[in-house]
Design an enzyme around this catalytic site. Structure first.
Site, PDB file in Angstrom:
ATOM      1  N   TYR A  59       0.814  -1.510   0.109  1.00 31.85           N
ATOM      2  CA  TYR A  59       0.122   0.117  -0.018  1.00 31.85           C
ATOM      3  C   TYR A  59       1.031   1.210   0.212  1.00 31.85           C
ATOM      4  O   TYR A  59       0.665   2.286  -0.768  1.00 31.85           O
ATOM      5  CB  TYR A  59      -0.757   0.019   1.082  1.00 31.85           C
ATOM      6  N   LYS A  95       0.826   4.052  -2.891  1.00 34.43           N
ATOM      7  CA  LYS A  95       0.801   5.722  -2.353  1.00 34.43           C
ATOM      8  C   LYS A  95       1.918   6.484  -2.535  1.00 34.43           C
ATOM      9  O   LYS A  95       1.640   7.893  -2.971  1.00 34.43           O
ATOM     10  CB  LYS A  95       0.122   5.761  -1.264  1.00 34.43           C
TER      11      LYS A  95
END
Length: 271
Positions: A161, A165
């Protein structure tokens, strides 16, 4: 070439055309409600069913008919086709890319396919959306990426993640520079944890260390977070961080080159 200065925010105009990916739920859907109530023409894009979202949005007082399209952001060719179809009727003033997924697990427990899928949706999906929609955006328009505090500060269990991001934040940084001459503004939203269905589902299985580290940035109610996001978009800020605690974490991490936040993270993980 000088950059055109917009006389007022596109998103504040009653007739603004707003595209929102991931608009069937969570932050995307709440933003859609805010813009519909403001008299904007909203178009939703989501891989999930948008029927319930469109029904609820259309029932709001004074709502302009809401359009919806099925969109798989990981399929570049399909994304171009869908945006071409949507823009043929009404090109966007503001594009807010919210679509994404989350996964919290230690690095050595994430398989090849799961890691690749998350990167394809969150990072490559952001690229595909930008590449598909920018040909339909004119000077004065605004491209907004919804990333995460996990794109600014590392977190236990977020190897995939955070990688995705951080990449979205980097993409936004570059596009801000490259699109300035065309008069297209770019923003990136980096919220801490927000009470959405995605987060509720993630809590069922995420490591306790992830839970502890989330305390550093805090958790925001959905409506409060979206109100701050909307304000940042209207003001055309590049980096939008809703929540005082999250902004404090970002500032501390920036001011002290990560030294303090890394020590705090190590302490919380070892508890």
């Amino acid at each position: 070439m000088s950059r055109p200065e917009p006389s007022s925010s596109q998103a504040s105009r009653n007739n603004a055309r707003i595209y929102i990916t991931g608009g069937a739920s969570g932050i995307g859907f709440q933003l859609a409600k805010v813009y519909v109530r403001a008299g904007c023409a909203v178009t939703l894009f989501d891989i999930q069913s948008t029927e319930a979202a469109v029904t609820e949005l259309s029932a709001l007082s004074g709502a302009i008919p809401v359009r919806a399209f099925v969109l798989d952001v990981s399929d570049a060719a399909s994304v171009r086709e869908v945006f071409d179809q949507a823009a043929a009727e009404a090109a966007p003033d503001v594009v807010i890319h919210c679509a994404g997924i989350c996964m919290a697990a230690p690095f050595d427990e994430i398989g090849d396919d799961a890691y690749t899928r998350l990167i394809n949706i969150n990072l490559l999906g952001s690229r595909h959306v930008a590449a598909a929609v920018l040909p339909h955006m004119n000077a004065g328009s605004h491209l907004v990426f919804v990333a995460s505090m996990a794109g600014l500060v590392g977190c236990y269990g977020y190897s995939a993640y955070c990688a995705s991001k951080y990449g979205v934040v980097g993409l936004a940084e570059v596009l801000r520079i490259e699109l300035a001459a065309k008069g297209i503004d770019v923003s990136v939203v980096c919220p801490p944890e927000v009470e959405t269905p995605l987060v509720v589902e993630e809590r069922k299985s995420r490591p306790r260390q992830t839970e502890a580290l989330k305390l550093m940035a805090g958790t925001l109610p959905l409506e409060y977070a979206v109100a701050q996001i909307r304000r940042g978009i209207d003001r055309r800020r590049f980096l939008i961080i809703p929540g005082k605690r999250a902004r404090g974490l970002w500032f501390t991490n920036k001011l002290l080159p990560g030294c303090l936040t890394r020590r705090l993270a190590d302490f919380l993980v070892k508890r």
